[in-house]
Design a protein around this motif. Structure first.
Motif, PDB file in Angstrom:
ATOM      1  N   ASP A   1     -19.494  20.976 -38.411  1.00 60.94           N
ATOM      2  CA  ASP A   1     -18.607  21.933 -37.743  1.00 60.94           C
ATOM      3  C   ASP A   1     -19.342  22.786 -36.703  1.00 60.94           C
ATOM      4  O   ASP A   1     -18.810  23.062 -35.636  1.00 60.94           O
ATOM      5  N   ALA A   2     -20.562  23.181 -37.031  1.00 59.63           N
ATOM      6  CA  ALA A   2     -21.299  24.024 -36.078  1.00 59.63           C
ATOM      7  C   ALA A   2     -21.559  23.252 -34.789  1.00 59.63           C
ATOM      8  O   ALA A   2     -21.437  23.782 -33.681  1.00 59.63           O
ATOM      9  N   ARG A   3     -21.866  21.986 -34.930  1.00 54.35           N
ATOM     10  CA  ARG A   3     -22.101  21.156 -33.741  1.00 54.35           C
ATOM     11  C   ARG A   3     -20.816  21.048 -32.918  1.00 54.35           C
ATOM     12  O   ARG A   3     -20.839  21.158 -31.692  1.00 54.35           O
ATOM     13  N   LEU A   4     -19.718  20.854 -33.614  1.00 55.52           N
ATOM     14  CA  LEU A   4     -18.447  20.720 -32.895  1.00 55.52           C
ATOM     15  C   LEU A   4     -18.094  22.006 -32.154  1.00 55.52           C
ATOM     16  O   LEU A   4     -17.559  21.963 -31.047  1.00 55.52           O
ATOM     17  N   VAL A   5     -18.428  23.127 -32.758  1.00 62.59           N
ATOM     18  CA  VAL A   5     -18.143  24.408 -32.090  1.00 62.59           C
ATOM     19  C   VAL A   5     -18.910  24.473 -30.765  1.00 62.59           C
ATOM     20  O   VAL A   5     -18.358  24.819 -29.722  1.00 62.59           O
ATOM     21  N   ALA A   6     -20.178  24.090 -30.824  1.00 64.81           N
ATOM     22  CA  ALA A   6     -20.991  24.131 -29.607  1.00 64.81           C
ATOM     23  C   ALA A   6     -20.422  23.186 -28.551  1.00 64.81           C
ATOM     24  O   ALA A   6     -20.369  23.511 -27.362  1.00 64.81           O
ATOM     25  N   LEU A   7     -19.965  22.024 -28.994  1.00 68.17           N
ATOM     26  CA  LEU A   7     -19.425  21.043 -28.048  1.00 68.17           C
ATOM     27  C   LEU A   7     -18.082  21.487 -27.489  1.00 68.17           C
ATOM     28  O   LEU A   7     -17.743  21.220 -26.335  1.00 68.17           O
ATOM     29  N   MET A   8     -17.335  22.180 -28.325  1.00 72.69           N
ATOM     30  CA  MET A   8     -15.971  22.578 -27.963  1.00 72.69           C
ATOM     31  C   MET A   8     -15.987  23.770 -26.997  1.00 72.69           C
ATOM     32  O   MET A   8     -15.059  23.960 -26.228  1.00 72.69           O
ATOM     33  N   ARG A   9     -17.049  24.558 -27.080  1.00 78.15           N
ATOM     34  CA  ARG A   9     -17.116  25.815 -26.333  1.00 78.15           C
ATOM     35  C   ARG A   9     -16.764  25.673 -24.846  1.00 78.15           C
ATOM     36  O   ARG A   9     -15.856  26.364 -24.360  1.00 78.15           O
TER      37      ARG A   9
ATOM     38  N   PHE B   1     -15.111  23.480 -23.291  1.00 77.54           N
ATOM     39  CA  PHE B   1     -13.706  23.077 -23.115  1.00 77.54           C
ATOM     40  C   PHE B   1     -12.785  24.264 -23.379  1.00 77.54           C
ATOM     41  O   PHE B   1     -11.812  24.484 -22.654  1.00 77.54           O
ATOM     42  N   LEU B   2     -13.114  25.041 -24.400  1.00 79.34           N
ATOM     43  CA  LEU B   2     -12.288  26.212 -24.711  1.00 79.34           C
ATOM     44  C   LEU B   2     -12.362  27.219 -23.575  1.00 79.34           C
ATOM     45  O   LEU B   2     -11.355  27.793 -23.171  1.00 79.34           O
ATOM     46  N   GLU B   3     -13.567  27.401 -23.079  1.00 77.11           N
ATOM     47  CA  GLU B   3     -13.741  28.381 -22.002  1.00 77.11           C
ATOM     48  C   GLU B   3     -12.939  27.981 -20.768  1.00 77.11           C
ATOM     49  O   GLU B   3     -12.399  28.823 -20.067  1.00 77.11           O
ATOM     50  N   LYS B   4     -12.866  26.669 -20.541  1.00 78.98           N
ATOM     51  CA  LYS B   4     -12.088  26.179 -19.404  1.00 78.98           C
ATOM     52  C   LYS B   4     -10.613  26.572 -19.529  1.00 78.98           C
ATOM     53  O   LYS B   4      -9.934  26.773 -18.541  1.00 78.98           O
ATOM     54  N   THR B   5     -10.141  26.639 -20.774  1.00 77.64           N
ATOM     55  CA  THR B   5      -8.735  27.009 -20.962  1.00 77.64           C
ATOM     56  C   THR B   5      -8.584  28.527 -21.114  1.00 77.64           C
ATOM     57  O   THR B   5      -7.529  29.015 -21.496  1.00 77.64           O
TER      58      THR B   5
ATOM     59  N   VAL C   1     -12.101  26.590 -37.561  1.00 75.96           N
ATOM     60  CA  VAL C   1     -11.116  25.952 -36.677  1.00 75.96           C
ATOM     61  C   VAL C   1     -11.471  24.472 -36.522  1.00 75.96           C
ATOM     62  O   VAL C   1     -10.627  23.586 -36.663  1.00 75.96           O
ATOM     63  N   ALA C   2     -12.750  24.206 -36.248  1.00 72.65           N
ATOM     64  CA  ALA C   2     -13.191  22.819 -36.058  1.00 72.65           C
ATOM     65  C   ALA C   2     -12.966  22.004 -37.328  1.00 72.65           C
ATOM     66  O   ALA C   2     -12.460  20.878 -37.273  1.00 72.65           O
ATOM     67  N   ALA C   3     -13.298  22.584 -38.459  1.00 71.78           N
ATOM     68  CA  ALA C   3     -13.136  21.867 -39.727  1.00 71.78           C
ATOM     69  C   ALA C   3     -11.677  21.496 -39.958  1.00 71.78           C
ATOM     70  O   ALA C   3     -11.358  20.404 -40.433  1.00 71.78           O
ATOM     71  N   LEU C   4     -10.807  22.403 -39.580  1.00 73.09           N
ATOM     72  CA  LEU C   4      -9.382  22.184 -39.822  1.00 73.09           C
ATOM     73  C   LEU C   4      -8.802  21.109 -38.896  1.00 73.09           C
ATOM     74  O   LEU C   4      -7.915  20.352 -39.281  1.00 73.09           O
ATOM     75  N   LEU C   5      -9.307  21.067 -37.682  1.00 77.25           N
ATOM     76  CA  LEU C   5      -8.659  20.219 -36.671  1.00 77.25           C
ATOM     77  C   LEU C   5      -9.335  18.861 -36.454  1.00 77.25           C
ATOM     78  O   LEU C   5      -8.746  17.948 -35.886  1.00 77.25           O
TER      79      LEU C   5
ATOM     80  N   ALA D   1     -10.507  20.970 -28.567  1.00 81.28           N
ATOM     81  CA  ALA D   1     -10.385  22.281 -27.921  1.00 81.28           C
ATOM     82  C   ALA D   1      -8.926  22.570 -27.565  1.00 81.28           C
ATOM     83  O   ALA D   1      -8.441  23.692 -27.750  1.00 81.28           O
ATOM     84  N   ASP D   2      -8.224  21.565 -27.089  1.00 83.66           N
ATOM     85  CA  ASP D   2      -6.807  21.758 -26.751  1.00 83.66           C
ATOM     86  C   ASP D   2      -6.013  22.156 -27.986  1.00 83.66           C
ATOM     87  O   ASP D   2      -5.135  23.013 -27.931  1.00 83.66           O
ATOM     88  N   ALA D   3      -6.355  21.483 -29.100  1.00 82.11           N
ATOM     89  CA  ALA D   3      -5.616  21.761 -30.336  1.00 82.11           C
ATOM     90  C   ALA D   3      -5.965  23.136 -30.882  1.00 82.11           C
ATOM     91  O   ALA D   3      -5.235  23.683 -31.709  1.00 82.11           O
ATOM     92  N   ALA D   4      -7.093  23.697 -30.414  1.00 85.69           N
ATOM     93  CA  ALA D   4      -7.562  24.960 -30.977  1.00 85.69           C
ATOM     94  C   ALA D   4      -7.052  26.180 -30.216  1.00 85.69           C
ATOM     95  O   ALA D   4      -7.229  27.309 -30.672  1.00 85.69           O
ATOM     96  N   VAL D   5      -6.412  25.949 -29.084  1.00 83.18           N
ATOM     97  CA  VAL D   5      -6.082  27.077 -28.199  1.00 83.18           C
ATOM     98  C   VAL D   5      -5.308  28.170 -28.933  1.00 83.18           C
ATOM     99  O   VAL D   5      -5.600  29.357 -28.791  1.00 83.18           O
ATOM    100  N   TYR D   6      -4.326  27.793 -29.760  1.00 81.94           N
ATOM    101  CA  TYR D   6      -3.495  28.834 -30.380  1.00 81.94           C
ATOM    102  C   TYR D   6      -4.263  29.721 -31.361  1.00 81.94           C
ATOM    103  O   TYR D   6      -3.775  30.749 -31.775  1.00 81.94           O
ATOM    104  N   PHE D   7      -5.467  29.305 -31.728  1.00 78.90           N
ATOM    105  CA  PHE D   7      -6.266  30.186 -32.576  1.00 78.90           C
ATOM    106  C   PHE D   7      -6.861  31.342 -31.759  1.00 78.90           C
ATOM    107  O   PHE D   7      -7.262  32.358 -32.310  1.00 78.90           O
ATOM    108  N   TYR D   8      -6.938  31.131 -30.480  1.00 80.25           N
ATOM    109  CA  TYR D   8      -7.611  32.126 -29.645  1.00 80.25           C
ATOM    110  C   TYR D   8      -6.650  32.914 -28.768  1.00 80.25           C
ATOM    111  O   TYR D   8      -7.028  33.904 -28.160  1.00 80.25           O
ATOM    112  N   ARG D   9      -5.438  32.443 -28.714  1.00 79.20           N
ATOM    113  CA  ARG D   9      -4.490  33.072 -27.796  1.00 79.20           C
ATOM    114  C   ARG D   9      -3.096  32.802 -28.336  1.00 79.20           C
ATOM    115  O   ARG D   9      -2.818  31.709 -28.824  1.00 79.20           O
ATOM    116  N   ARG D  10      -2.242  33.817 -28.260  1.00 78.34           N
ATOM    117  CA  ARG D  10      -0.864  33.582 -28.696  1.00 78.34           C
ATOM    118  C   ARG D  10      -0.171  32.695 -27.667  1.00 78.34           C
ATOM    119  O   ARG D  10      -0.217  32.974 -26.474  1.00 78.34           O
TER     120      ARG D  10
END
Ligand code: GLU
Length: 476
Positions: free
Chosen positions: A328-336, A338-342, A355-359, A370-379
């Motif tokens: 999961d920690a690796r995925l967070v680093a990789l996802m970062r 992409f998330l920042e882009k959104t 979030v990564a573990a769940l998705l 990262a796309d699937a994670a957006v709603y965790f960071y923004r309504r």
């Protein structure tokens, strides 16, 4: 007394010799991987050589792009990178030796002259080839034109046959009649590919030349040069090319062909490596295996003689498999990125590891993650269609009750699920009639992992805030 005798160092030496005229593409990476695997399997040495003698098309940026791609794929080399343009003196020296021994000679023919020669040959129905006009015996008595710097041509044998037992394709023969006197050194002192590659493979003690089969036609010429130099011949293995799914040569039309594009598109290097290694090579029916297993199993005899097909869907599937197993920690680093882009900040919101573990079970790429994670960071505000579909009469009151319970429970999946059950029972609803609108209210989406798991990760405070934000829209 028994003496332990250390095994002699493996003599196997392979190399990857890309021309830095663009990014590292899928075909090049596959060649590199096979060469690398052969060296690793045999405890040998893998050499990287940058063949930058095409001075018009080679760029430092391409070299860097190739090095980056190899690093990303974890294809490590033991020697190099060597740069051909830093070895010009050596090519000149070998070339001079060939000339001195009568195995190569200067040719002063101009481009126009050679064009005219080929035109005449074509008109006669002959295959265009250099006619040997500056071979010493033909040039006798002719004075070289003044002010023209000659190229150097290799004097190819006139007759006989060149044969080698290709490690992939089996025996291959070419008649020398078909080969003309090749330019080995340009007028500016830069060697041509066929000469540079022979001098280097010889100097670098390469024992196994593994490369794409677009080079099969060059091999008899190179073998003739080895012989002229008295150099030991390496073994050659020509790997069949990669085709797109439609049977055409792989190109951009079939999907990304640049290795680094796959990083940008959210692929994991181990997935791409696994995929590349199966392009024209197999070990029984094995589809998912580590690089370690690949090296253990790798055998040039198991490379297919026919072209491989590039299957983008299979690569996507492999990537999904590797994502599920990724930390999961690796995925967070990789996802970062992409998330920042959104516009999301992974440091502000729920713990990104959770979030990564769940998705990660549900997506094919890091980009999708990262796309699937957006709603965790923004309504995300629900669409009108979703509201229409899920907001039934009475929902407002049910949500008020749920909110009250949520406000007081210990916040975890189990208690969240219990609260839902209690409200469902109290209002005579079926679970989906409460869980679906709740999902829409909180995430703005109709498809997410189990809602109790999502809410647990999202946290109580944010869940309640989103329920409150949507409350005015809910019918009582
Ligand atoms: N520089 C050549 C290429 O990129 C290398 C061919 C070889 O491996 O001999 O095609």
């Amino acid at each position: 007394m028994i003496c332990a005798v250390a095994a002699p160092p493996s003599p196997v030496r392979t190399r990857f010799a890309p021309s830095p005229t663009g990014f590292l593409h899928i075909g090049g990476a596959r060649t590199a991987l096979f060469s690398w695997a052969y060296a690793r399997k045999n405890g040998g040495t893998f050499v990287l050589r940058i063949e930058d003698t095409d001075t018009e098309r080679s760029t430092a940026a391409s070299t860097q792009a190739i090095l980056d791609a190899m690093e990303w794929l974890n294809i490590d080399y033991d020697e190099g990178p060597f740069y051909q343009m830093q070895r010009l003196d050596r090519y000149r020296e070998v070339c001079e030796r060939l000339v001195a021994e009568g195995k190569a000679y200067p040719c002063y023919a101009s481009k126009d002259e050679l064009d005219a020669m080929r035109e005449q040959q074509r008109a006669r129905g002959d295959k265009p080839r250099y006619d040997g006009r500056w071979r010493p015996e033909n040039a006798k008595g002719r004075t070289p034109p003044t002010g023209v710097r000659p190229v150097i041509r290799f004097r190819n044998p006139d007759d006989g046959v060149v044969t080698w037992d290709d490690l992939v394709k089996g025996p291959i023969s070419f008649a020398n009649e078909e080969l003309d006197d090749l330019v080995i050194m340009r007028a500016d002192g830069v060697p041509t590919y066929n000469f540079g590659v022979v001098v280097d493979d010889w100097d670098m003690n390469i024992t196994h030349v593994i490369r794409g089969d677009d080079h099969v036609n060059n091999t008899p010429r190179q073998i003739n040069m080895y012989r002229a130099l008295g150099a030991p011949l390496p073994s050659f293995g020509h790997v069949p090319m990669i085709l797109g799914e439609d049977g055409e040569r792989l190109s951009k039309r079939h999907g990304a062909v640049s290795v680094m594009q796959y990083l940008d598109n959210g692929y994991l290097p181990e997935a791409l490596n696994n995929f590349l290694s199966r392009l024209g090579w197999s070990h029984g029916d094995e589809e998912i295996f580590s690089m370690k297993q690949f090296v253990e199993w790798f055998d040039l005899r198991h490379i297919s003689r026919s072209p491989a097909r590039f299957n983008a869907e299979k690569l996507l599937w492999l990537n999904a498999q590797y994502l599920k197993g990724a930390g999961d920690a690796r995925l967070v680093a990789l996802m970062r990125p992409f998330l920042e882009k959104t516009g999301c900040d992974p440091d502000r919101g729920p713990l990104a590891e959770k979030v990564a573990a769940l998705l990660k079970e549900r997506v094919n790429t890091v980009e999708e993650l990262a796309d699937a994670a957006v709603y965790f960071y923004r309504r995300l505000e629900p669409s009108a269609a979703l509201r229409e579909q899920h907001y039934m009469v009475g929902l407002g009151r049910a949500m008020d009750e749920l909110r009250n319970r949520f406000a007081h429970i210990d916040w975890n999946r189990v208690t969240i699920q219990e609260s839902l059950k209690q409200v469902v029972a109290a209002h005579g609803l079926k679970m989906p009639r409460l869980a679906m609108p709740l999902r829409v209210i909180v995430t703005g989406e109709a498809q997410t992992p189990a809602i109790d798991a999502v809410l647990e990760v999202l946290g109580r405070e944010e869940t309640l805030a989103r329920m409150d934000a949507e409350r005015p829209r809910l019918p009582d």
